[in-house]
Design a protein around this motif. Structure first.
Motif, PDB file in Angstrom:
ATOM      1  N   ALA A 124      36.572  22.754   8.225  1.00  0.00           N
ATOM      2  CA  ALA A 124      35.900  21.551   7.759  1.00  0.00           C
ATOM      3  C   ALA A 124      36.067  21.227   9.229  1.00  0.00           C
ATOM      4  O   ALA A 124      36.414  21.388  10.038  1.00  0.00           O
ATOM      5  CB  ALA A 124      37.194  20.732   7.133  1.00  0.00           C
ATOM      6  N   THR A 125      34.694  21.218   9.668  1.00  0.00           N
ATOM      7  CA  THR A 125      34.800  20.738  11.248  1.00  0.00           C
ATOM      8  C   THR A 125      33.876  19.362  10.825  1.00  0.00           C
ATOM      9  O   THR A 125      32.469  19.114   9.520  1.00  0.00           O
ATOM     10  CB  THR A 125      34.063  21.427  11.780  1.00  0.00           C
ATOM     11  OG1 THR A 125      34.173  22.811  11.811  1.00  0.00           O
ATOM     12  CG2 THR A 125      33.744  21.068  12.692  1.00  0.00           C
ATOM     13  N   SER A 126      33.561  17.878  11.428  1.00  0.00           N
ATOM     14  CA  SER A 126      32.635  17.090  11.475  1.00  0.00           C
ATOM     15  C   SER A 126      31.721  16.840  12.253  1.00  0.00           C
ATOM     16  O   SER A 126      31.787  17.933  13.455  1.00  0.00           O
ATOM     17  CB  SER A 126      34.272  15.443  12.251  1.00  0.00           C
ATOM     18  OG  SER A 126      33.704  15.679  13.369  1.00  0.00           O
ATOM     19  N   ASP A 127      30.627  16.488  11.994  1.00  0.00           N
ATOM     20  CA  ASP A 127      29.954  16.494  12.655  1.00  0.00           C
ATOM     21  C   ASP A 127      30.044  15.499  14.499  1.00  0.00           C
ATOM     22  O   ASP A 127      29.460  16.235  15.708  1.00  0.00           O
ATOM     23  CB  ASP A 127      28.532  14.944  12.125  1.00  0.00           C
ATOM     24  CG  ASP A 127      28.208  15.717  10.569  1.00  0.00           C
ATOM     25  OD1 ASP A 127      27.888  16.839  10.325  1.00  0.00           O
ATOM     26  OD2 ASP A 127      27.374  15.004   9.654  1.00  0.00           O
ATOM     27  N   GLY A 128      30.918  14.779  14.319  1.00  0.00           N
ATOM     28  CA  GLY A 128      31.199  14.638  15.825  1.00  0.00           C
ATOM     29  C   GLY A 128      31.813  15.171  16.091  1.00  0.00           C
ATOM     30  O   GLY A 128      31.311  15.568  17.622  1.00  0.00           O
ATOM     31  N   LEU A 129      33.017  15.687  15.873  1.00  0.00           N
ATOM     32  CA  LEU A 129      33.291  17.338  16.330  1.00  0.00           C
ATOM     33  C   LEU A 129      32.454  18.529  16.940  1.00  0.00           C
ATOM     34  O   LEU A 129      31.934  18.827  18.264  1.00  0.00           O
ATOM     35  CB  LEU A 129      34.410  18.122  16.075  1.00  0.00           C
ATOM     36  CG  LEU A 129      34.800  19.111  16.912  1.00  0.00           C
ATOM     37  CD1 LEU A 129      35.848  18.734  18.189  1.00  0.00           C
ATOM     38  CD2 LEU A 129      35.819  19.785  15.825  1.00  0.00           C
ATOM     39  N   LEU A 130      31.158  18.977  16.407  1.00  0.00           N
ATOM     40  CA  LEU A 130      29.753  19.830  17.135  1.00  0.00           C
ATOM     41  C   LEU A 130      29.644  19.359  17.811  1.00  0.00           C
ATOM     42  O   LEU A 130      28.884  20.120  18.623  1.00  0.00           O
ATOM     43  CB  LEU A 130      29.451  19.708  15.451  1.00  0.00           C
ATOM     44  CG  LEU A 130      29.756  21.202  14.178  1.00  0.00           C
ATOM     45  CD1 LEU A 130      28.964  20.836  12.985  1.00  0.00           C
ATOM     46  CD2 LEU A 130      30.306  22.172  14.677  1.00  0.00           C
ATOM     47  N   ALA A 131      28.849  17.729  17.517  1.00  0.00           N
ATOM     48  CA  ALA A 131      27.784  16.942  18.731  1.00  0.00           C
ATOM     49  C   ALA A 131      29.358  17.227  19.633  1.00  0.00           C
ATOM     50  O   ALA A 131      28.274  17.099  21.537  1.00  0.00           O
ATOM     51  CB  ALA A 131      27.728  15.600  18.771  1.00  0.00           C
TER      52      ALA A 131
ATOM     53  N   GLU B  95      40.113  12.908  13.542  1.00  0.00           N
ATOM     54  CA  GLU B  95      39.545  14.041  14.474  1.00  0.00           C
ATOM     55  C   GLU B  95      39.962  14.273  16.114  1.00  0.00           C
ATOM     56  O   GLU B  95      39.183  13.226  16.545  1.00  0.00           O
ATOM     57  CB  GLU B  95      38.828  14.535  14.106  1.00  0.00           C
ATOM     58  CG  GLU B  95      38.107  16.117  14.253  1.00  0.00           C
ATOM     59  CD  GLU B  95      37.332  16.906  13.100  1.00  0.00           C
ATOM     60  OE1 GLU B  95      37.271  17.948  13.260  1.00  0.00           O
ATOM     61  OE2 GLU B  95      36.385  16.312  13.355  1.00  0.00           O
ATOM     62  N   VAL B  96      40.882  14.880  16.812  1.00  0.00           N
ATOM     63  CA  VAL B  96      41.353  14.430  18.074  1.00  0.00           C
ATOM     64  C   VAL B  96      41.388  15.684  18.900  1.00  0.00           C
ATOM     65  O   VAL B  96      42.113  16.319  18.345  1.00  0.00           O
ATOM     66  CB  VAL B  96      43.077  13.265  18.112  1.00  0.00           C
ATOM     67  CG1 VAL B  96      42.769  13.217  19.724  1.00  0.00           C
ATOM     68  CG2 VAL B  96      42.780  12.664  17.499  1.00  0.00           C
ATOM     69  N   VAL B  97      40.201  15.640  19.595  1.00  0.00           N
ATOM     70  CA  VAL B  97      40.817  16.628  21.071  1.00  0.00           C
ATOM     71  C   VAL B  97      41.501  16.331  21.712  1.00  0.00           C
ATOM     72  O   VAL B  97      41.497  16.016  22.862  1.00  0.00           O
ATOM     73  CB  VAL B  97      39.857  17.530  21.266  1.00  0.00           C
ATOM     74  CG1 VAL B  97      39.554  18.341  22.154  1.00  0.00           C
ATOM     75  CG2 VAL B  97      38.603  17.922  19.848  1.00  0.00           C
TER      76      VAL B  97
ATOM     77  N   ILE C 119      37.717  11.621  20.249  1.00  0.00           N
ATOM     78  CA  ILE C 119      38.474  11.307  19.008  1.00  0.00           C
ATOM     79  C   ILE C 119      37.165  10.134  18.134  1.00  0.00           C
ATOM     80  O   ILE C 119      36.332  10.041  19.060  1.00  0.00           O
ATOM     81  CB  ILE C 119      39.030   9.295  19.334  1.00  0.00           C
ATOM     82  CG1 ILE C 119      40.431   9.649  19.722  1.00  0.00           C
ATOM     83  CG2 ILE C 119      39.914   9.310  18.053  1.00  0.00           C
ATOM     84  CD1 ILE C 119      41.201   8.963  20.339  1.00  0.00           C
ATOM     85  N   GLY C 120      37.621  10.966  16.811  1.00  0.00           N
ATOM     86  CA  GLY C 120      36.168  11.026  15.848  1.00  0.00           C
ATOM     87  C   GLY C 120      36.579  10.969  14.917  1.00  0.00           C
ATOM     88  O   GLY C 120      37.972  11.156  14.500  1.00  0.00           O
ATOM     89  N   ALA C 121      35.628  10.598  13.384  1.00  0.00           N
ATOM     90  CA  ALA C 121      36.840  10.303  11.905  1.00  0.00           C
ATOM     91  C   ALA C 121      36.385  11.475  11.868  1.00  0.00           C
ATOM     92  O   ALA C 121      35.862  12.645  12.220  1.00  0.00           O
ATOM     93  CB  ALA C 121      34.936   9.950  11.056  1.00  0.00           C
ATOM     94  N   ALA C 122      37.627  12.175  11.209  1.00  0.00           N
ATOM     95  CA  ALA C 122      37.236  13.332  10.373  1.00  0.00           C
ATOM     96  C   ALA C 122      36.811  14.183   9.559  1.00  0.00           C
ATOM     97  O   ALA C 122      36.034  12.806   8.863  1.00  0.00           O
ATOM     98  CB  ALA C 122      39.454  13.553   9.993  1.00  0.00           C
TER      99      ALA C 122
END
Length: 261
Positions: A104-111, A73-75, A63-66
């Motif tokens: 659109a993709t967040s830095d958090g999701l990429l990490a 943003e939730v996986v 879970i991180g900022a969208a």
């Protein structure tokens, strides 16, 4: 939560969406302040609580900022969802960033994706990487799919363009299938690259057995949301789609810049 249960739940959500209260207007949404770092823990707690009310078995992997205001943003089981910060609204569709001309993709999701891919050491990958490669992509593949074989035919051209390919196993038919068994045989071969070349050319796969990473690769692919092959990931965690012709893949990597190296 299994993918089947997740899909069933999301289908039910989409069927009942018309019964929900109207979403706030753009003007109203824009007037709401953006969450600060101090708010993040409380927002995450609300999102987790809301998902738990939908289904107690919801167990988000991330879970991180969208990449847009007002949402997390939730996986869950490899699927990316977006939940409003107040825990009221859930969306399935990945947004399109008009300014970047890309999803659109967040830095958090990429990490998060980079962390998952980093779990696979180099000696568990089948590598077709040229000297001094400018870019290296991770590709979830199987031995039978037509587009996987088409991509493999492009290996020489990709290498000439400075793009290395590192294969992970994703037998689409799942554990217990002949595809799964063949992938184990490829990874257990004395010369994995030759075994992969032969399998991609449609030649029979010589049966081999060993302690292979195929099951782990398959599970990892599911965590990353892979549902078909090939599935190409850049070094920064961006998913570049399925089969991509060499020129287009090079252009996509160049657009991502140094982070994709």
């Amino acid at each position: 939560m299994s993918r089947y249960l997740l899909a069933t739940l999301l289908t039910a959500l989409s069927l009942t969406a018309c019964a929900q209260s109207p979403a706030p207007t753009a003007a109203t949404a824009a007037s709401k302040p953006t969450a600060t770092t101090a708010d993040d823990a409380a927002i995450e707690a609300r999102v987790r609580q809301s998902l738990g009310e939908l289904d107690p078995d919801f167990s988000p992997d991330y879970i991180g900022a969208a990449p847009f205001a007002g949402f997390r943003e939730v996986v869950v089981s490899g699927q990316v969802l977006y939940v409003s910060d107040d825990g009221r609204f859930l969306m399935q569709a990945q947004p399109y960033d008009i300014s970047k001309r890309a999803m659109a993709t967040s830095d958090g999701l990429l990490a998060h994706r980079r962390g998952l891919l980093a779990q696979v050491p180099a000696d568990q990958r089948i590598r077709f990487v040229p000297p001094n490669a400018k870019y290296t992509v991770t590709v979830f593949t199987d031995t039978e799919c037509g587009y996987c074989r088409k991509l493999h035919q492009d290996i020489a051209e990709l290498n000439r363009n400075g793009i290395g390919v590192e294969y992970l196993a994703f037998p689409r038919m799942g554990p217990g299938s002949q595809d799964f068994t063949d992938m184990i045989s490829v990874w257990c071969a004395d010369d994995r690259r030759s075994a992969m070349n032969n399998a991609k050319a449609g030649q029979p796969v010589s049966a081999r057995s060993c302690t292979s990473p195929v099951a782990m690769h398959y599970e990892l692919g599911q965590k990353l949301g892979v549902n078909g092959t090939p599935a190409i990931f850049a070094a920064d965690g961006s998913q570049l789609g399925g089969y991509v012709p060499p020129a287009q893949l090079k252009a996509a990597l160049e657009k991502l810049g140094p982070a994709a190296r």
